[in-house]
Design a protein around this motif. Structure first.
Motif, PDB file in Angstrom:
ATOM      1  N   LYS A  32      -2.154   2.645 -37.002  1.00  0.00           N
ATOM      2  CA  LYS A  32      -3.031   3.034 -35.911  1.00  0.00           C
ATOM      3  C   LYS A  32      -2.430   2.735 -34.551  1.00  0.00           C
ATOM      4  N   SER A  33      -1.740   1.622 -34.410  1.00  0.00           N
ATOM      5  CA  SER A  33      -1.161   1.221 -33.127  1.00  0.00           C
ATOM      6  C   SER A  33      -0.265   2.287 -32.516  1.00  0.00           C
ATOM      7  N   LEU A  34       0.321   3.115 -33.379  1.00  0.00           N
ATOM      8  CA  LEU A  34       1.281   4.106 -32.925  1.00  0.00           C
ATOM      9  C   LEU A  34       0.642   5.441 -32.569  1.00  0.00           C
ATOM     10  N   PHE A  44       1.839   0.675 -26.731  1.00  0.00           N
ATOM     11  CA  PHE A  44       2.588   0.593 -25.477  1.00  0.00           C
ATOM     12  C   PHE A  44       1.673   0.713 -24.259  1.00  0.00           C
ATOM     13  N   ARG A  45       0.550   1.360 -24.401  1.00  0.00           N
ATOM     14  CA  ARG A  45      -0.427   1.373 -23.314  1.00  0.00           C
ATOM     15  C   ARG A  45      -0.966  -0.044 -23.078  1.00  0.00           C
ATOM     16  N   ALA A  49      -0.262  -2.444 -19.740  1.00  0.00           N
ATOM     17  CA  ALA A  49      -1.353  -3.011 -18.940  1.00  0.00           C
ATOM     18  C   ALA A  49      -1.197  -4.515 -18.785  1.00  0.00           C
ATOM     19  N   LEU A  50      -0.809  -5.180 -19.853  1.00  0.00           N
ATOM     20  CA  LEU A  50      -0.608  -6.627 -19.786  1.00  0.00           C
ATOM     21  C   LEU A  50       0.507  -6.967 -18.806  1.00  0.00           C
ATOM     22  N   ALA A 118      -6.841   1.153 -26.059  1.00  0.00           N
ATOM     23  CA  ALA A 118      -5.954   2.112 -25.402  1.00  0.00           C
ATOM     24  C   ALA A 118      -6.289   2.380 -23.941  1.00  0.00           C
ATOM     25  N   LEU A 119      -7.492   2.017 -23.507  1.00  0.00           N
ATOM     26  CA  LEU A 119      -7.876   2.203 -22.107  1.00  0.00           C
ATOM     27  C   LEU A 119      -7.731   0.926 -21.290  1.00  0.00           C
ATOM     28  N   LEU A 120      -7.111  -0.077 -21.887  1.00  0.00           N
ATOM     29  CA  LEU A 120      -6.880  -1.318 -21.148  1.00  0.00           C
ATOM     30  C   LEU A 120      -6.039  -1.021 -19.909  1.00  0.00           C
ATOM     31  N   SER A 121      -6.412  -1.634 -18.802  1.00  0.00           N
ATOM     32  CA  SER A 121      -5.705  -1.417 -17.537  1.00  0.00           C
ATOM     33  C   SER A 121      -5.411  -2.750 -16.875  1.00  0.00           C
ATOM     34  N   PRO A 122      -4.464  -2.779 -15.949  1.00  0.00           N
ATOM     35  CA  PRO A 122      -4.186  -4.042 -15.245  1.00  0.00           C
ATOM     36  C   PRO A 122      -5.411  -4.618 -14.555  1.00  0.00           C
TER      37      PRO A 122
END
Length: 265
Positions: A32-34, A44-45, A49-50, A118-122
């Motif tokens: 799933k991660s891919l 990678f998203r 963000a991290l 997947a919508l994680l943002s800085p």
């Protein structure tokens, strides 16, 4: 004592819960991660963000399996370059979190999240960690008001915990600030099988808590107080103003929704 504003380590749980993951199958990838969101694999998203938040000084991926990592050139190169460390995942997410946390210095604050965020943002990472540090708690979870999420994305379906002061959705972001917080994953093992059933999760806090929950008399603050007693450390929440913080990818439908949202972000 930890000073406010110091950097965090990050742990990203990146293994599938099941042998045949429906998101991976829908996306035509090995795990799933891919799964790609607008050309970028979810893992990678999250990593991007991290890194861009400026709050994280090291990252540990727990999963995907080593057999997959070796066959995914981009991920293997990322790890080989030293941008993140990797460890094999355990049988369950709570065991993975427990083992990953054990690998971190006891006095190091840790952010735990998942590779399907997947919508994680800085800005989400920064807001959560800044508020978590101010809270004075040992362990903190991010939540979002259900009304915040549904008003922005009415087409989504999110599990919500309904308290007297409102309904809240989990955001898959957890901060372990102090050494006392490291006992939490063992408690998590008791509840992870019931993560989609708020009633059963609440019942672990005791039947009086259940009655108050069913009667609509339990506030979120009350629940955190009960949880703190069970954990033996101070537990709290950060209420996130960003609705996308509550949207992860549990299904093929979620993946399509996240792809649509990401187009406008």
């Amino acid at each position: 004592m930890r000073s406010i504003g110091q950097s965090f380590s990050a742990i990203v749980l990146a293994a599938d819960r099941e042998a045949e993951n429906p998101v991976a199958a829908a996306a035509g990838v090995r795990c799933k991660s891919l799964a790609s969101v607008n050309g970028i694999p979810m893992i990678f998203r999250v990593l991007g963000a991290l890194s861009a938040s400026g709050k994280i000084d090291s990252v540990l991926l727990c999963g995907p399996p080593g057999s997959i990592v070796k066959e995914e050139r981009e991920l293997d190169d990322y790890l080989t370059s030293g941008q993140a460390d990797w460890m094999e995942s355990q049988a369950t997410p709570s065991l993975s979190a427990y083992e990953a946390l054990k690998s971190q210095p006891a006095d190091k604050a840790v952010l735990l999240t998942t590779s399907d965020h997947a919508l994680l943002s800085p800005r989400v990472v920064t807001y959560f960690l800044d508020e978590a540090e101010k809270s004075g708690c040992d362990v903190i979870a991010a939540v979002a008001r259900r009304e915040t999420v549904m008003s922005a994305y009415p087409q989504t379906s999110r599990t919500a915990y309904r308290f007297r002061d409102g309904a809240y959705c989990s955001c898959n972001l957890f901060a372990f600030i102090t050494p006392q917080s490291r006992t939490v994953p063992s408690f998590w093992r008791q509840v992870e099988q019931q993560r989609k059933n708020p009633f059963k999760v609440i019942s672990i806090l005791g039947w009086l808590t259940v009655f108050r929950y069913l009667a609509g008399r339990l506030t979120l603050s009350d629940a955190m107080g009960q949880l703190s007693q069970r954990l033996g450390c101070r537990a709290g929440v950060v209420v996130m103003p960003y609705p996308e913080a509550a949207i992860d990818v549990d299904s093929a439908e979620d993946l399509q929704l996240v792809r649509q949202i990401a187009l406008h972000k």
